[in-house]
Every structure is written in C-alpha cells, then in structure tokens.
Design a protein around this motif. Structure first.
Motif, short mmCIF file in Angstrom:
data_model
loop_
_atom_site.label_atom_id
_atom_site.label_comp_id
_atom_site.label_asym_id
_atom_site.label_seq_id
_atom_site.Cartn_x
_atom_site.Cartn_y
_atom_site.Cartn_z
N LEU A 13 29.42 37.15 87.84
CA LEU A 13 29.98 38.48 87.61
C LEU A 13 30.05 39.26 88.92
O LEU A 13 29.22 39.10 89.81
N LEU A 14 31.05 40.14 88.99
CA LEU A 14 31.11 41.12 90.07
C LEU A 14 30.20 42.29 89.69
O LEU A 14 30.35 42.86 88.61
N THR A 15 29.28 42.63 90.55
CA THR A 15 28.35 43.72 90.25
C THR A 15 28.76 45.04 90.88
O THR A 15 28.36 46.11 90.40
N ALA A 16 29.55 44.99 91.96
CA ALA A 16 29.98 46.22 92.62
C ALA A 16 31.25 45.93 93.41
O ALA A 16 31.43 44.83 93.93
N GLU A 25 25.87 39.53 97.80
CA GLU A 25 25.27 40.81 97.41
C GLU A 25 26.11 41.56 96.37
O GLU A 25 25.62 42.51 95.75
N HIS A 26 27.36 41.14 96.19
CA HIS A 26 28.23 41.80 95.21
C HIS A 26 28.38 40.99 93.92
O HIS A 26 29.12 41.40 93.02
N LEU A 27 27.70 39.86 93.84
CA LEU A 27 27.87 38.94 92.71
C LEU A 27 26.52 38.62 92.10
O LEU A 27 25.49 38.67 92.78
N THR A 28 26.54 38.28 90.81
CA THR A 28 25.32 37.83 90.15
C THR A 28 25.65 36.72 89.17
O THR A 28 26.75 36.71 88.58
N THR A 30 24.88 35.11 85.68
CA THR A 30 24.32 35.63 84.43
C THR A 30 24.52 34.64 83.29
O THR A 30 25.63 34.12 83.13
N PRO A 73 33.81 45.75 88.37
CA PRO A 73 32.37 45.52 88.22
C PRO A 73 32.00 45.27 86.76
O PRO A 73 32.43 46.00 85.86
N GLY A 74 31.23 44.22 86.55
CA GLY A 74 30.87 43.80 85.20
C GLY A 74 31.72 42.67 84.67
O GLY A 74 31.36 42.02 83.68
#
Length: 344
Positions: A13-16, A25-28, A30, A73-74
């Motif tokens: 996911l894109l977090t920001a 740092e912009h991805l997670t 999940t 994001p999300g």
C-alpha cells in the motif's frame, strides 16, 4: 476455495504521497483477507510483477489525465503481473491452473475479472517475457518511425526496460548504426558489449550536444526517446533531413525529485524541426491496438532464434519490492525489473 490456500494475502500500500521519489518509507506491506471469486472473477496467485517508472507518476500529484487511475494513500499499488489461476467463480472461461497476465501486481493474490486477464499461450519461452516493455519500442519503430535500411537510430535511456530492447529491435529492422544514452559508464559498456550498440553517450562527462555529434557525425535518422530534457534538445539539433522522432517516455521530468511525476518541460528548436522536415510523435499503445499481438509473435521468434536477448533483474520476494522501486527510479538496474514471488 481450495483448502490449501492461505487465509490472507499480502499487498503493498501507499501510505503517503511522496514529496519526491517514492521509496520504502512511503509504502507498507499489509495482510488482507484472501478474497473469494464471484461470477466472472478469478483468484490469481501472482508469480511475477513488474517494477516500472510509471508508478512514480501514479503516486505523485501530477497524475491527472493519465490513462490509469491515480494511486492515493491507502490504495494498493498495481501494475502488470504474471500468475496462475487458483480459483474461479462461475460463468467465466478460465480455470485453475491457467497462466495469465493482468494489471493487479504488487500483491500475492489478485481478485481479477476474467475479462481483464490474458492467457499466456506458448508464443514466448519465458513467462517473464510477457512483462517486457518491448511492445512500446517495437510500436514506435514500426508505426511511427518506420526504420529504413542503413538508418542511424538514437535511443535515449538505452539501459532501461524499453531501451535495452529498442536498440536490438532497430538493428533487426535494418538500422545501420545504433546509438544509446545512459548515465552509467558501466551500463554503457554493457550496451556495447552485450546488446550491440555502436556508441553510447554518457550525460555529464562533457556537453551532451558534443558527445552526440561525435557519436553521429552524419546526424540521426530515427529517435526513440525515453528521456526528454536535454537529450531531446540535442537530438533535434542532430537530426538529419526527414528524421522521424518517436517519444515513448519523459524520464528526465518524471524521475526528477523536484517535480510531481507528470510533467517534463524542455526547450527544442522548432526552426530546425521545420527546416529539416523532422516529424515528432508521441507513442501510445492505445493508439495502436494491433501492435501487442504482432510484437509477441516476433519477440518469441527472435528469442528462440537467439536474435534478441531480454535483459532483466529479478528481485526475490515481496519484502524487497518497496526497495526495488526506489532502486529502479535511481537507475540501479539494467533492463526490465520484476519481483519474483516464491510459491506458497
């Protein structure tokens, strides 16, 4: 659902929204509940997915007007993938075991409409070859520039997914001299030694105009431009009478940390375009729907005969995918970059 399937599937996911180039740092990563296919849907276990520079635009703030939806994001990232159908809902043509391509990469399992999948067939000897960007290079060279025997062809961004195939395709279509550009001296040597480029220009060593003029003293007939910026400016100055330019990408702006990913302004000499009768067209696969099938047939033949090679970097495992995106955008890889997922 088959009993051996897991209960969850990981996706990235894109977090920001990144202020510059996207990175880990912009991805997670999940876990999500494994979806169940409904009528006309299939569940695909992804085996490979493409890491491509277009994601820079899709996650940026200049994605308006793009043919693909912006990633907010999300949202999960997406892109071309190869996988195997593991479950199928009623009413569709696909069955478990079918190998397909689709656009929901960046996850372990994808719930896809059967109509949005393409079966692999046996035209290409390697399933990863279905993720190549060669269709854009082939379309640009056959539909927009129509390479002629003896042409001098200049490919910008020659060490990328498009460029590593474009030079080889140009030669197979009859080009007499093939010139490339890359920012890495090591990649320049690989382009000459492995892919048959006659000369490679490395921006930054000395003025780009001078280097290109030395590499193409009689001028260039065809340009496949993946970069734009100063390289497009220089190509216009080096164009021969009747030169044909195909613009495939604009990485100079797209990969700039100071831009939003969807613009790439540059200055070109329109007086020379007019005076030399230079044609300049942007290439979009949507405008040439017949290219993909034609390319796949010829690519398969060329791969089997050994007339073409398919440079690629396979990154093992979902956990390395966020870093692989940053590495691609920073120019650390050669050719096509894919993430390879282990069987579960």
């Amino acid at each position: 659902m088959p009993a051996e399937l897991p209960s969850t599937s990981r996706e990235i996911l894109l977090t920001a929204t990144p202020g510059g180039l996207p990175g880990p740092e912009h991805l997670t990563i999940t876990p999500r509940p494994l979806p169940h296919p409904g009528p006309g849907q299939v569940l695909v276990r992804n085996q490979y997915f493409l890491v491509f520079p277009g994601l820079r635009t899709l996650v940026g703030d200049e994605a308006d007007g793009m043919p693909l939806p912006r990633i907010h994001p999300g949202d999960a990232l997406y892109g071309p993938a190869v996988g195997e159908v593991v479950a199928a809902g009623p009413g569709g043509p696909l069955r478990p075991g079918d190998k397909v391509t689709h656009l929901l990469g960046w996850r372990e399992y994808a719930l896809v409409a059967a109509t949005d999948c393409t079966t692999l067939g046996d035209l290409l000897p390697d399933p990863v070859a279905h993720l190549s960007s060669g269709s854009a290079a082939y379309g640009a060279l056959t539909r927009l520039t129509e390479v002629r025997p003896g042409d001098t062809v200049f490919v910008t961004g020659a060490a990328g997914a498009v460029g590593t195939l474009a030079g080889q395709i140009a030669r197979l279509l009859g080009a007499g001299r093939v010139i490339g550009s890359t920012r890495s001296p090591a990649k320049a040597e690989r382009l000459r030694a492995e892919l048959g480029y006659d000369a490679v220009v490395v921006p930054g060593n000395r003025p780009f105009d001078e280097q290109l003029a030395a590499a193409a003293p009689d001028g260039i007939d065809v340009l496949v431009d993946n970069v734009g910026g100063e390289q497009l400016t220089a190509a216009v100055r080096t164009a021969r009478r009747g030169a044909r330019f195909a613009l495939v990408g604009a990485l100079s702006g797209q990969l700039s940390p100071n831009r939003g990913g969807g613009s790439s302004p540059t200055e070109i000499d329109t007086f020379r375009l007019v005076g030399q009768g230079v044609s300049l067209h942007g290439y979009s696969g949507q405008d040439h729907p017949d290219v993909a099938a034609e390319w796949t047939r010829r690519f398969g033949d060329w791969l089997r005969s050994g007339d073409i090679t398919f440079p690629q970097a396979r990154i093992p495992g979902m956990d390395r995918a966020p870093r692989a995106l940053r590495e691609l955008l920073e120019g650390q890889h050669f050719g096509t970059v894919v993430v390879e997922l282990p069987p579960r």
